[in-house]
Scaffold this motif. Structure first.
Motif, PDB file in Angstrom:
ATOM      1  N   ILE A  78      76.014  98.034   5.746  1.00 46.73           N
ATOM      2  CA  ILE A  78      76.194  98.582   7.101  1.00 46.73           C
ATOM      3  C   ILE A  78      76.193  97.458   8.131  1.00 46.73           C
ATOM      4  O   ILE A  78      77.065  97.396   9.006  1.00 46.73           O
ATOM      5  CB  ILE A  78      75.087  99.616   7.411  1.00 46.73           C
ATOM      6  CG1 ILE A  78      75.164 100.773   6.415  1.00 46.73           C
ATOM      7  CG2 ILE A  78      75.208 100.130   8.835  1.00 46.73           C
ATOM      8  CD1 ILE A  78      74.039 101.769   6.552  1.00 46.73           C
ATOM      9  N   TYR A 100      79.618  99.876   0.558  1.00 51.00           N
ATOM     10  CA  TYR A 100      78.961 100.984   1.260  1.00 51.00           C
ATOM     11  C   TYR A 100      79.299 102.310   0.580  1.00 51.00           C
ATOM     12  O   TYR A 100      78.420 103.147   0.346  1.00 51.00           O
ATOM     13  CB  TYR A 100      79.399 101.000   2.719  1.00 51.00           C
ATOM     14  CG  TYR A 100      78.980 102.224   3.490  1.00 51.00           C
ATOM     15  CD1 TYR A 100      77.672 102.373   3.948  1.00 51.00           C
ATOM     16  CD2 TYR A 100      79.898 103.236   3.762  1.00 51.00           C
ATOM     17  CE1 TYR A 100      77.284 103.499   4.662  1.00 51.00           C
ATOM     18  CE2 TYR A 100      79.521 104.361   4.471  1.00 51.00           C
ATOM     19  CZ  TYR A 100      78.219 104.498   4.910  1.00 51.00           C
ATOM     20  OH  TYR A 100      77.846 105.614   5.622  1.00 51.00           O
ATOM     21  N   THR A 104      76.622 104.633  -1.414  1.00 49.01           N
ATOM     22  CA  THR A 104      76.438 106.023  -0.992  1.00 49.01           C
ATOM     23  C   THR A 104      76.645 106.979  -2.155  1.00 49.01           C
ATOM     24  O   THR A 104      75.848 107.902  -2.373  1.00 49.01           O
ATOM     25  CB  THR A 104      77.416 106.364   0.149  1.00 49.01           C
ATOM     26  OG1 THR A 104      77.207 105.467   1.241  1.00 49.01           O
ATOM     27  CG2 THR A 104      77.218 107.790   0.619  1.00 49.01           C
ATOM     28  N   LEU A 170      67.545 105.527   6.291  1.00 47.74           N
ATOM     29  CA  LEU A 170      68.846 105.776   5.678  1.00 47.74           C
ATOM     30  C   LEU A 170      68.730 106.520   4.347  1.00 47.74           C
ATOM     31  O   LEU A 170      69.600 107.330   4.002  1.00 47.74           O
ATOM     32  CB  LEU A 170      69.572 104.446   5.453  1.00 47.74           C
ATOM     33  CG  LEU A 170      70.062 103.722   6.711  1.00 47.74           C
ATOM     34  CD1 LEU A 170      70.447 102.296   6.373  1.00 47.74           C
ATOM     35  CD2 LEU A 170      71.236 104.458   7.326  1.00 47.74           C
ATOM     36  N   PHE A 196      73.091 110.794   7.947  1.00 44.61           N
ATOM     37  CA  PHE A 196      73.366 109.483   7.368  1.00 44.61           C
ATOM     38  C   PHE A 196      74.583 108.835   8.031  1.00 44.61           C
ATOM     39  O   PHE A 196      74.594 107.629   8.302  1.00 44.61           O
ATOM     40  CB  PHE A 196      73.607 109.630   5.858  1.00 44.61           C
ATOM     41  CG  PHE A 196      73.955 108.342   5.174  1.00 44.61           C
ATOM     42  CD1 PHE A 196      73.009 107.343   5.021  1.00 44.61           C
ATOM     43  CD2 PHE A 196      75.235 108.123   4.672  1.00 44.61           C
ATOM     44  CE1 PHE A 196      73.327 106.140   4.385  1.00 44.61           C
ATOM     45  CE2 PHE A 196      75.561 106.939   4.043  1.00 44.61           C
ATOM     46  CZ  PHE A 196      74.608 105.942   3.896  1.00 44.61           C
ATOM     47  N   ASN A 199      73.614 107.581  11.523  1.00 44.60           N
ATOM     48  CA  ASN A 199      72.837 106.348  11.408  1.00 44.60           C
ATOM     49  C   ASN A 199      73.734 105.158  11.086  1.00 44.60           C
ATOM     50  O   ASN A 199      73.596 104.074  11.668  1.00 44.60           O
ATOM     51  CB  ASN A 199      71.772 106.499  10.318  1.00 44.60           C
ATOM     52  CG  ASN A 199      70.591 107.335  10.764  1.00 44.60           C
ATOM     53  OD1 ASN A 199      70.405 107.578  11.947  1.00 44.60           O
ATOM     54  ND2 ASN A 199      69.808 107.792   9.815  1.00 44.60           N
ATOM     55  N   THR A 200      74.656 105.355  10.163  1.00 49.66           N
ATOM     56  CA  THR A 200      75.557 104.278   9.756  1.00 49.66           C
ATOM     57  C   THR A 200      76.385 103.772  10.920  1.00 49.66           C
ATOM     58  O   THR A 200      76.459 102.559  11.184  1.00 49.66           O
ATOM     59  CB  THR A 200      76.493 104.771   8.631  1.00 49.66           C
ATOM     60  OG1 THR A 200      75.713 105.139   7.500  1.00 49.66           O
ATOM     61  CG2 THR A 200      77.477 103.681   8.231  1.00 49.66           C
ATOM     62  N   ALA A 204      75.930 100.056  12.730  1.00 51.36           N
ATOM     63  CA  ALA A 204      77.068  99.134  12.721  1.00 51.36           C
ATOM     64  C   ALA A 204      77.525  98.799  14.137  1.00 51.36           C
ATOM     65  O   ALA A 204      77.856  97.645  14.442  1.00 51.36           O
ATOM     66  CB  ALA A 204      78.221  99.741  11.919  1.00 51.36           C
TER      67      ALA A 204
END
Length: 448
Positions: A78, A100, A104, A170, A196, A199-200, A204
């Protein structure tokens, strides 16, 4: 005076400028790039961290969840995506995005496998907390990402990165998404994955802003194609995030308005607000209250002030706690079920009172058993002729009035050679009455 005011921006810049603390740029980029990959040991650490986090959610242990977040390597790709966009490194962006996606997918599959085999299927509060993101989650992700990139780019790493990993959380949403897949709760899956994703994007985005603030060099400044691709990716990622964030903001504002309205207009002494529910489709606010009744006049006054809390157009429906069946049927009249519950509740109160009274009586009787031992030890020096002592509580029933009175009886065992005189008997009775702390004492002498 004007010179002093003119120096303020310079002084502020002196305190807040992070460029002097910046480490070697190539080392920072290399460190972040190395943390992007998920293979070998890094991949196994991720899998075990997911198992630990899933266990923590399953047994509702905050400590276990925090431990899993500390060892999780999910932050790597991230931050790598944010750095890649900030320095126009298309290769790093592709690698970060690929890893990523792999991380995931593996995380969700691992959590799904765990929740398929675990015998514990109850939904715990820690798990439910990861199904509905709020505005605070957005702010935490953004501030956490900003703190992370600044810590990585300067000498002040310390405990910042582990702290960021815990704050942004996360892993728990991915584990909750796995729970949703394993149990067929698609609402949990979508809500957790939504958290999620939020947050990502904001971690970033904060990383990108930090890279620009720290003036990292662009790796492909003249590569317009790469910049266009990266800009398009950022826009595509930001559009749903912005939409969802606006939705979160509106929901947070509505929740705050509802809480303020209930606290200011409906709360009263003797009444407890149990819950509230806002139906946006029918524009209705339902409030469940127990205790002292909220009168019709009070409700009308509260309805007239709803516009001042941003609730103009909403209908207020107060469900009073004195009618429990209204929660199900909407009928506010008393029912046999309500009456039965009230009778059962009253019986429990009566039984509790009887048990309490019996316990008090038992304690009163047993108290004198231990008291006899204590007083007998003290009497040996004051009244040497006493060989034994028995103290008890007796009830006296009066035949004429049928009333009951209670007395404390002290039976004193004497030796034949040493009888009490009247003065000594009076003295002992007074001493015992004071020592035992009773208003009525009957002294009985017996020969051993």
């Amino acid at each position: 005076m004007s010179m002093k005011i003119g120096n303020i921006p310079e002084k502020v810049n002196k305190y807040f400028n992070v460029l002097p603390d910046k480490d070697d740029e190539q080392e920072i980029t290399a460190q972040i790039s190395n943390g992007v990959s998920f293979r070998g040991a890094n991949l196994w650490v991720l899998i075990f961290a997911i198992f630990i986090a899933s266990l923590g959610l399953n047994i509702n242990s905050t400590a276990v969840i925090i431990g899993a977040m500390l060892i999780s390597p999910l932050m790597g790709p991230i931050i790598g995506m944010g750095l890649a966009v900030g320095i126009n490194d298309l290769n790093l962006l592709k690698r970060s995005a690929k890893n990523y996606g792999v991380a995931t997918l593996i995380s969700v599959l691992t959590a799904t496998i765990y929740f398929l085999i675990t015998p514990l299927s109850e939904v715990q509060s820690e798990l439910l907390a990861r199904t509905s993101p709020t505005l605070y989650d957005v702010l935490i992700a953004f501030c956490g990402g900003a703190a992370g990139i600044i810590a990585l780019s300067t000498g002040g790493k310390g405990n910042i990165i582990p702290g960021v990993a815990i704050a942004t959380a996360l892993m728990p949403p991915l584990c909750t998404a796995g729970f949703g897949l394993a149990t067929g709760h698609w609402g949990y899956f979508l809500g957790a994955f939504y958290l999620f994703f939020i947050n990502t994007v904001f971690i970033a985005l904060a990383t990108y802003g930090g890279v620009r603030l720290l003036q990292f060099k662009q790796t492909s400044e003249k590569d317009t194609k790469a910049r266009r691709i990266m800009t398009a990716l950022v826009v595509l990622a930001m559009i749903p995030a912005i939409f969802l964030t606006v939705k979160i903001v509106h929901q947070s504002v509505l929740d705050n308005n509802v809480n303020s309205f209930i606290k200011s207009e409906l709360q009263q002494f003797g009444t407890q607000i149990i819950s509230n529910n806002v139906d946006k489709d029918s524009l209705r606010l339902r409030v469940v209250a127990v205790g002292k009744e909220i009168t019709e006049a009070h409700q009308l006054r509260a309805k007239s002030r709803m516009q001042f809390y941003g609730l103009d157009g909403y209908q207020l429906s107060v469900i009073q706690g004195s009618y429990p069946d209204s929660l199900i049927s909407g009928n506010s009249e008393n029912s046999p079920m309500t009456t039965s519950r009230e009778n059962a509740h009253q019986q429990l109160i009566n039984l509790s009172a009887q048990v309490s009274e019996l316990n008090d009586q038992l304690a009163e009787y047993t108290r004198y058993e231990s008291l006899s031992k204590e007083v007998r030890a003290e009497m040996s020096s004051l009244f040497p002729q006493v060989n034994s002592l028995s103290i008890s509580r007796v009830a006296e029933i009066h035949s004429d009035t049928s009333t009951v009175s209670y007395h404390v009886v002290a039976i004193v065992g004497m030796s034949n050679a040493k009888q009490f005189s009247k003065a000594e008997a009076y003295k002992m009775r007074e001493w015992l009455q004071t020592r035992i702390r009773t208003d009525s004492l009957v002294l009985v002498e017996s020969e051993n």
